[in-house]
Scaffold this motif. Sequence first.
Motif, short mmCIF file in Angstrom:
data_model
loop_
_atom_site.label_atom_id
_atom_site.label_comp_id
_atom_site.label_asym_id
_atom_site.label_seq_id
_atom_site.Cartn_x
_atom_site.Cartn_y
_atom_site.Cartn_z
N MET A 1 55.17 -18.56 -19.22
CA MET A 1 54.09 -17.78 -19.81
C MET A 1 54.38 -17.58 -21.29
O MET A 1 55.44 -17.06 -21.66
N SER A 2 53.46 -17.98 -22.15
CA SER A 2 53.66 -17.86 -23.59
C SER A 2 53.55 -16.38 -24.00
O SER A 2 53.00 -15.56 -23.28
N PRO A 3 54.08 -16.04 -25.21
CA PRO A 3 54.00 -14.63 -25.65
C PRO A 3 52.57 -14.10 -25.70
O PRO A 3 52.33 -12.93 -25.35
N HIS A 138 39.06 -17.25 -18.09
CA HIS A 138 39.25 -18.09 -19.27
C HIS A 138 40.53 -17.73 -20.03
O HIS A 138 41.12 -18.57 -20.72
N LEU A 139 41.04 -16.50 -19.84
CA LEU A 139 42.24 -16.06 -20.56
C LEU A 139 43.52 -16.62 -19.95
O LEU A 139 44.54 -16.74 -20.65
N PHE A 140 43.49 -16.96 -18.65
CA PHE A 140 44.73 -17.32 -17.95
C PHE A 140 44.56 -18.64 -17.18
O PHE A 140 43.52 -18.87 -16.55
N ASP A 141 45.59 -19.46 -17.22
CA ASP A 141 45.58 -20.74 -16.50
C ASP A 141 45.63 -20.49 -15.00
O ASP A 141 46.14 -19.48 -14.53
N VAL A 144 48.81 -19.21 -13.08
CA VAL A 144 49.27 -17.82 -13.14
C VAL A 144 48.13 -16.82 -12.95
O VAL A 144 48.39 -15.62 -12.89
N ARG A 145 46.91 -17.31 -12.85
CA ARG A 145 45.76 -16.41 -12.83
C ARG A 145 45.82 -15.42 -11.67
O ARG A 145 45.59 -14.22 -11.85
N GLY A 146 46.11 -15.92 -10.48
CA GLY A 146 46.16 -15.03 -9.32
C GLY A 146 47.24 -13.98 -9.46
O GLY A 146 47.05 -12.81 -9.11
N THR A 147 48.42 -14.38 -9.99
CA THR A 147 49.51 -13.44 -10.17
C THR A 147 49.15 -12.37 -11.20
O THR A 147 49.38 -11.17 -10.98
N VAL A 148 48.57 -12.80 -12.33
CA VAL A 148 48.18 -11.84 -13.38
C VAL A 148 47.11 -10.89 -12.88
O VAL A 148 47.20 -9.67 -13.05
N MET A 149 46.07 -11.44 -12.24
CA MET A 149 45.00 -10.58 -11.73
C MET A 149 45.52 -9.66 -10.63
O MET A 149 45.14 -8.48 -10.56
N GLY A 150 46.40 -10.19 -9.78
CA GLY A 150 46.97 -9.37 -8.73
C GLY A 150 47.77 -8.21 -9.28
O GLY A 150 47.66 -7.07 -8.81
N ALA A 151 48.60 -8.48 -10.32
CA ALA A 151 49.38 -7.42 -10.94
C ALA A 151 48.48 -6.39 -11.61
O ALA A 151 48.72 -5.17 -11.53
#
Length: 417
Positions: A1-3, A138-141, A144-151
């Motif tokens: 994950m980039s900064p 559109h913000l997340f690939d 990782v999208r499911g992980t980011v949205m889940g968190a």
Amino acid sequence: MSPIVRRNAVLNGIGEGLWGLGANMILPSTVLVVALKELGAGKTMLGSISAIESASFLLPQFAGLYLFRSRHNLKWRLIWWHFLPMIPTLPIMGALLWFGPQWGWSNTAVRIVLLTLFAWYIMSIGAILGVWFDWIAHLFDKSVRGTVMGASFCLASAMGSLGALAAAQIIATMGPPKAFAILYFCATITASLSLVAFMFVHDPPDTGAPPATPTIRELLAKIRHSYTHHNFRLYLSARAMAVLGFCITLLITSYYTSEAGGNVPGATVVAAGSMMTIMQALMNLIAGRLGDTRGHRLGQLMAVTAQTVALSLPLFTSGTISCFATFGLIGLANGAAFMSHQNMLFETCPHDHRLAHITAGSLAIAPIAIGGPLIWGTVARYSGMTPVFLGCLVASSVALLMLFRFVRDPRHVSQSR
């Protein structure tokens, strides 16, 4: 994950967390139900809340396609939409609850105006719901999208549990109607702070030209294209049956405050809503991560299994412990269903207009989501809650069978007819 992606993930989590804190202070399935019951609402009106919510969420999504035609300054236009037609509705609802009786309004008048304002608030959310999730996607690939949205939704639910506990304490301490008014005023503040976090999200440009906003004829062609895919139709059929079997959360709230459910006090039922949000937080995190690694169909299976168990509890138990357990299972079901459904829609899109595909999914489920609560509310009014619970169990069992036997994970099936 980039900064930059990591920074966006943190800001998204903060924004969703603050939104969840306020949203659960005024949760329709607990707080609004208790407020309306205090104003003399019956089962039919309480059942209509879910229908109003579903219609107001789903049907205005067409408008979002044309209100937000381009990506230019999309983030800021979405933020300003929250601040103009949406958030100001909350303090108006609070003022109605506080001053309505002082103005000489009857309880019937307050109920009707309150439900009208609630419908407007949800409609203003529904108009941008698809656009908002498309922007977040559109913000997340995809990796990782499911992980980011889940968190993010985990944090929203965790903060929401604090909001529900605070709401229960305020109701128990102050009593109606002023307690409900205070809750709507607090939700106004937290919703505004949530949008401040999203102001700092980095909105990267699209890679390649985004599809132009389709005409009505083109939009209908895209939607028809979505419906030609067999696995998508099967999934929507299973999801519709699951919605039919679980559109009675507000009636469950009413059940536990009744004699049959154990006469659980309203403040206690609102506190039980915190168990729902805690479990939803946990399941958002689990379902998001499992979906990224094993496919999001698994989340739907987990959701419908949890809702089937949740519907069984009130059939055989009552009282405070049963209430908390049921709402905990509702949270598990809602967390898994919401997270996996959004990603199933993203991943089943067979063409270049994801927003039209999301709209296709909403339109297919809308008749059930709108009509189901009205049907079950009428059944509850004339026959009691037992037939409602049994009917919902049948629908949920059919949904579980369809998901297990017929629906395939979109990652394991080609997007062909």
